[in-house]
Design a protein around this motif. Structure first.
Motif, PDB file in Angstrom:
ATOM      1  N   PHE A 217      10.770  -3.047 -14.163  1.00  0.00           N
ATOM      2  CA  PHE A 217      11.378  -4.176 -14.874  1.00  0.00           C
ATOM      3  C   PHE A 217      10.298  -5.158 -15.299  1.00  0.00           C
ATOM      4  N   GLY A 218      10.394  -5.556 -16.517  1.00  0.00           N
ATOM      5  CA  GLY A 218       9.503  -6.547 -17.109  1.00  0.00           C
ATOM      6  C   GLY A 218      10.261  -7.187 -18.240  1.00  0.00           C
ATOM      7  N   ASN A 219       9.714  -7.101 -19.463  1.00  0.00           N
ATOM      8  CA  ASN A 219      10.485  -7.572 -20.606  1.00  0.00           C
ATOM      9  C   ASN A 219      11.768  -6.762 -20.756  1.00  0.00           C
ATOM     10  N   ASP A 220      11.697  -5.477 -20.412  1.00  0.00           N
ATOM     11  CA  ASP A 220      12.855  -4.583 -20.416  1.00  0.00           C
ATOM     12  C   ASP A 220      12.867  -3.799 -19.114  1.00  0.00           C
ATOM     13  N   VAL A 221      13.922  -2.987 -18.948  1.00  0.00           N
ATOM     14  CA  VAL A 221      14.054  -2.144 -17.753  1.00  0.00           C
ATOM     15  C   VAL A 221      13.972  -0.692 -18.198  1.00  0.00           C
ATOM     16  N   HIS A 222      13.110   0.092 -17.536  1.00  0.00           N
ATOM     17  CA  HIS A 222      12.904   1.496 -17.897  1.00  0.00           C
ATOM     18  C   HIS A 222      12.985   2.356 -16.638  1.00  0.00           C
ATOM     19  N   SER A 223      13.541   3.563 -16.806  1.00  0.00           N
ATOM     20  CA  SER A 223      13.626   4.489 -15.674  1.00  0.00           C
ATOM     21  C   SER A 223      12.289   5.181 -15.460  1.00  0.00           C
ATOM     22  N   VAL A 224      11.976   5.465 -14.207  1.00  0.00           N
ATOM     23  CA  VAL A 224      10.793   6.231 -13.835  1.00  0.00           C
ATOM     24  C   VAL A 224      11.230   7.567 -13.243  1.00  0.00           C
ATOM     25  N   THR A 225      12.079   7.510 -12.198  1.00  0.00           N
ATOM     26  CA  THR A 225      12.719   8.724 -11.679  1.00  0.00           C
ATOM     27  C   THR A 225      14.215   8.491 -11.710  1.00  0.00           C
ATOM     28  N   ARG A 226      14.949   9.523 -12.092  1.00  0.00           N
ATOM     29  CA  ARG A 226      16.391   9.385 -12.289  1.00  0.00           C
ATOM     30  C   ARG A 226      17.167   9.906 -11.078  1.00  0.00           C
ATOM     31  N   PRO A 227      18.374   9.397 -10.857  1.00  0.00           N
ATOM     32  CA  PRO A 227      19.177   9.878  -9.723  1.00  0.00           C
ATOM     33  C   PRO A 227      19.441  11.370  -9.820  1.00  0.00           C
ATOM     34  N   GLY A 228      19.358  12.036  -8.693  1.00  0.00           N
ATOM     35  CA  GLY A 228      19.675  13.456  -8.631  1.00  0.00           C
ATOM     36  C   GLY A 228      18.601  14.384  -9.165  1.00  0.00           C
ATOM     37  N   THR A 229      17.447  13.842  -9.501  1.00  0.00           N
ATOM     38  CA  THR A 229      16.372  14.695 -10.014  1.00  0.00           C
ATOM     39  C   THR A 229      15.108  14.483  -9.196  1.00  0.00           C
ATOM     40  N   ALA A 230      14.307  15.528  -9.098  1.00  0.00           N
ATOM     41  CA  ALA A 230      13.000  15.433  -8.445  1.00  0.00           C
ATOM     42  C   ALA A 230      11.966  15.753  -9.517  1.00  0.00           C
ATOM     43  N   PRO A 231      11.368  14.756 -10.123  1.00  0.00           N
ATOM     44  CA  PRO A 231      10.458  15.018 -11.244  1.00  0.00           C
ATOM     45  C   PRO A 231       9.276  15.878 -10.812  1.00  0.00           C
ATOM     46  N   ALA A 232       8.913  16.795 -11.721  1.00  0.00           N
ATOM     47  CA  ALA A 232       7.791  17.683 -11.412  1.00  0.00           C
ATOM     48  C   ALA A 232       6.459  16.961 -11.466  1.00  0.00           C
ATOM     49  N   LYS A 233       6.390  15.899 -12.251  1.00  0.00           N
ATOM     50  CA  LYS A 233       5.127  15.194 -12.411  1.00  0.00           C
ATOM     51  C   LYS A 233       5.284  13.711 -12.071  1.00  0.00           C
ATOM     52  N   VAL A 234       4.172  13.047 -11.840  1.00  0.00           N
ATOM     53  CA  VAL A 234       4.132  11.622 -11.504  1.00  0.00           C
ATOM     54  C   VAL A 234       3.967  10.827 -12.796  1.00  0.00           C
ATOM     55  N   THR A 235       4.899   9.900 -13.032  1.00  0.00           N
ATOM     56  CA  THR A 235       4.837   9.068 -14.225  1.00  0.00           C
ATOM     57  C   THR A 235       4.193   7.736 -13.873  1.00  0.00           C
ATOM     58  N   GLU A 236       3.042   7.473 -14.445  1.00  0.00           N
ATOM     59  CA  GLU A 236       2.362   6.203 -14.204  1.00  0.00           C
ATOM     60  C   GLU A 236       2.641   5.253 -15.365  1.00  0.00           C
ATOM     61  N   PHE A 237       2.657   3.985 -15.076  1.00  0.00           N
ATOM     62  CA  PHE A 237       3.073   3.009 -16.084  1.00  0.00           C
ATOM     63  C   PHE A 237       2.116   1.833 -16.140  1.00  0.00           C
ATOM     64  N   LYS A 238       2.176   1.146 -17.271  1.00  0.00           N
ATOM     65  CA  LYS A 238       1.361  -0.051 -17.452  1.00  0.00           C
ATOM     66  C   LYS A 238       2.053  -1.242 -16.791  1.00  0.00           C
ATOM     67  N   SER A 239       1.288  -2.290 -16.548  1.00  0.00           N
ATOM     68  CA  SER A 239       1.832  -3.495 -15.911  1.00  0.00           C
ATOM     69  C   SER A 239       1.235  -4.708 -16.619  1.00  0.00           C
ATOM     70  N   SER A 240       1.876  -5.103 -17.726  1.00  0.00           N
ATOM     71  CA  SER A 240       1.307  -6.174 -18.532  1.00  0.00           C
ATOM     72  C   SER A 240       2.354  -7.098 -19.150  1.00  0.00           C
ATOM     73  N   ASP A 241       3.630  -7.011 -18.734  1.00  0.00           N
ATOM     74  CA  ASP A 241       4.672  -7.832 -19.353  1.00  0.00           C
ATOM     75  C   ASP A 241       4.591  -9.276 -18.874  1.00  0.00           C
ATOM     76  N   ASN A 242       5.277 -10.158 -19.609  1.00  0.00           N
ATOM     77  CA  ASN A 242       5.274 -11.585 -19.248  1.00  0.00           C
ATOM     78  C   ASN A 242       6.669 -12.109 -18.939  1.00  0.00           C
ATOM     79  N   TYR A 243       7.606 -11.229 -18.599  1.00  0.00           N
ATOM     80  CA  TYR A 243       8.976 -11.611 -18.248  1.00  0.00           C
ATOM     81  C   TYR A 243       9.489 -10.584 -17.259  1.00  0.00           C
TER      82      TYR A 243
END
Length: 562
Positions: free
Chosen positions: A439-465
């Motif tokens: 959560f920052g300016n918007d809200v985005h999913s990283v891992t979803r319910p009921g799923t085990a992602p095969a890969k690791v999703t890395e994200f930026k951290s630069s929002d101002n809200y």
């Protein structure tokens, strides 16, 4: 007797109202009387001109309460006294009704026929604050209505508006007013601030010593049992000895006592008008149900928006394959969750008249005694022990990560933790589900319910809200964090530096989740200025690498205490 209680058995109650509206309201008030008066034999009549010239009266020998309908001031056909919200349209009259119910419940003592009328009158004056104090001890919510009617009762017991406006400043009148006004302060109905004008003038007329002596009498009255006739008459005699009989002084339009009572009534009236009426339990339940439904709908809408569509997640690079240490950590956490979910089987002992089972000698002897007596044997001589598996509620873990600029150093370990938790949930033997979002300016999913992602999703951290409120809603809607049938854990990774409005809304949502039994873990950077939401269990992360371990420990603890 006071004007509120007519003890003469020969007194004839008012005839039932002929008008449909008044008859229906009388029946409605009769229905309301049992819980208020704690008795079910009362008959209530309200109509213009009822109550024998008083605003309201109680007739104990007739089990009747009468109210003068001229004080209603609304169309009786529209009145719904079963609702507090409707009672607020005529609070003083409903308060008078509560006052008479208090007499019906607590004025159980009755003076003998040969008692000194002046002593009885003094005792019944003390009875006014005594029964109200007893009523709110039994039903605290009635205080609002008794406060609303206090001014009219004081006016009525002083002789009406004209008499009150010219009450002479005699010791008798000052003592009478003290019992009616200051006695209600000690009874918990009125406050010292509201009654200050009257208290000052009454003290000036009576003197501090005499006022203290009178106060001791009404305070003693508040402690007496409802049926203590001797005690009330004794206090009435003490009151009469201090005050003396009514001198029947001439009215005084310029009386300082009248002015002080008028100022007090004005203050009480304003205070009651500014005071909200108490809510009905049914209204509270309906409002709570409506608020809960609205919260559920908002959570479902947020979950659908965040997790429903395959929207993009703000990533810093392409998703990467999990490292060996991350796979190992997922397996360790899965084993820990599986171990924590194991329960000792519940032991249940039951009796039986036939084997198998252990023989109970007491049961066997009782069975033989029944046979010897010629009765059908019913004694259970065998006992069985069975063990049943206790089911573990499913685990739901929601992780919300702050991606504002101040959280940059935690972005990678949180992404790693999200993958570890999601993968562990898939490997564990217990039913588990997880979801992670940013959560920052918007809200985005990283891992979803009921799923085990095969890969690791890395994200930026630069929002101002920080849309923390939407993030909590999305996780609640996706995982059912507010549903009591699950073992639930909400993890928030943030420094808590939010704007005022999203912080307020987020606190409301966190309070709702905690009230439902959801555990809340707050992982905060080991820096200054951290402001977690109230109620969360705060854990400082001194080393970003400990993020996954901290979440794992909290998840395991939640399972063990479920």
């Amino acid at each position: 007797m006071t004007a509120h209680v007519i003890a003469d058995p020969a007194t004839t109650p008012a005839a039932p109202p002929a008008t449909t509206g008044w008859a229906a309201l009388s029946a409605a008030l009769t229905e309301e009387a049992p819980p208020i008066a704690d008795r079910d034999d009362l008959v209530v009549t309200i109509a213009p001109g009822a109550a024998h010239g008083h605003p309201a009266v109680f007739m104990p020998h007739r089990a009747a309460i009468e109210l003068d309908g001229t004080h209603l001031r609304i169309d009786p056909a529209t009145a719904r006294p079963d609702r507090n919200s409707d009672r607020a349209r005529y609070p003083a009259l409903f308060g008078a009704f509560v006052h008479e119910c208090a007499h019906a419940r607590h004025s159980a003592w009755e003076p003998p026929a040969l008692a000194n009328p002046a002593v009885v009158e003094a005792a019944m004056l003390l009875e006014e604050s005594r029964i109200e104090a007893a009523q709110i001890r039994r039903r605290p919510a009635d205080r609002h209505w008794l406060r609303a009617s206090a001014t009219e009762i004081v006016i009525g017991d002083t002789g009406g508006p004209a008499a009150m406006a010219a009450v002479p400043a005699t010791e008798y009148a000052a003592a009478h007013s003290a019992a009616l006004i200051l006695g209600r302060v000690d009874g918990g109905i009125l406050t010292e601030t509201e009654t200050a004008p009257a208290a000052t003038t009454i003290k000036a007329i009576l003197g501090a010593t005499k006022l203290a002596d009178l106060q001791a009498i009404w305070q003693h009255a508040h402690t007496l049992a409802d049926d203590d006739t001797a005690g009330m008459l004794e206090l009435g005699q003490r009151w009469l000895d201090l005050v003396g009989p009514d001198p029947h002084a001439e009215p005084d339009p310029a009386s300082i006592l009248a002015a002080a009572i008028d100022a007090t009534i004005t203050k009480i009236t304003k205070a009651v008008a500014d005071e909200p009426a108490p809510l009905d339990p049914a209204e509270i339940a309906a409002a709570a149900a409506a608020a809960e439904l609205m919260a559920e709908l908002e959570a479902e809408a947020a979950a659908s928006k965040v997790f429903g569509a395959r929207g993009s997640t703000p990533i810093s690079r392409a998703p990467r394959a999990p490292r060996a240490d991350e796979r190992a950590a997922a397996r360790v956490l899965a084993r820990a969750l599986s171990t924590a979910s194991r329960r000792e089987r519940a032991v249940v002992k039951t009796g039986s008249v036939i084997p198998p089972g252990r023989v109970r000698m007491r049961g066997a002897m009782a069975r033989e005694a029944q046979r010897a007596a010629g009765a059908i044997p019913t004694a259970e001589m065998f006992t069985r022990t069975t063990r049943k598996t206790v089911p573990v509620p499913p685990l739901r873990v929601g992780i919300a990560c702050d991606i504002s600029g101040s959280m940059t150093s935690y972005a990678k370990p949180v992404a790693s933790a999200a993958w570890i938790i999601a993968h562990a949930a898939q490997l564990a033997t217990m039913p588990a589900d997880t979801a992670t979002l940013t959560f920052g300016n918007d809200v985005h999913s990283v891992t979803r319910p009921g799923t085990a992602p095969a890969k690791v999703t890395e994200f930026k951290s630069s929002d101002n809200y920080e849309a923390i409120d939407v993030a909590i809603d999305a996780l609640d809607g996706a995982l059912g964090l507010s549903r009591r049938e699950n073992t639930r854990l909400l993890v928030i990774i943030s420094d808590g530096v939010f704007s005022a409005e999203p912080r307020r809304r987020a606190q409301q949502r966190l309070d709702r989740l905690r009230a439902s039994g959801c555990a809340v873990l707050w992982l905060a950077p080991n820096t200054r200025g951290v402001r977690p939401l109230t109620g969360a269990i705060v854990h400082r992360i001194t080393d970003p690498a400990t993020t996954a371990q901290a979440i794992a420990r909290a998840a395991t603890a939640a399972v063990r205490t479920a």
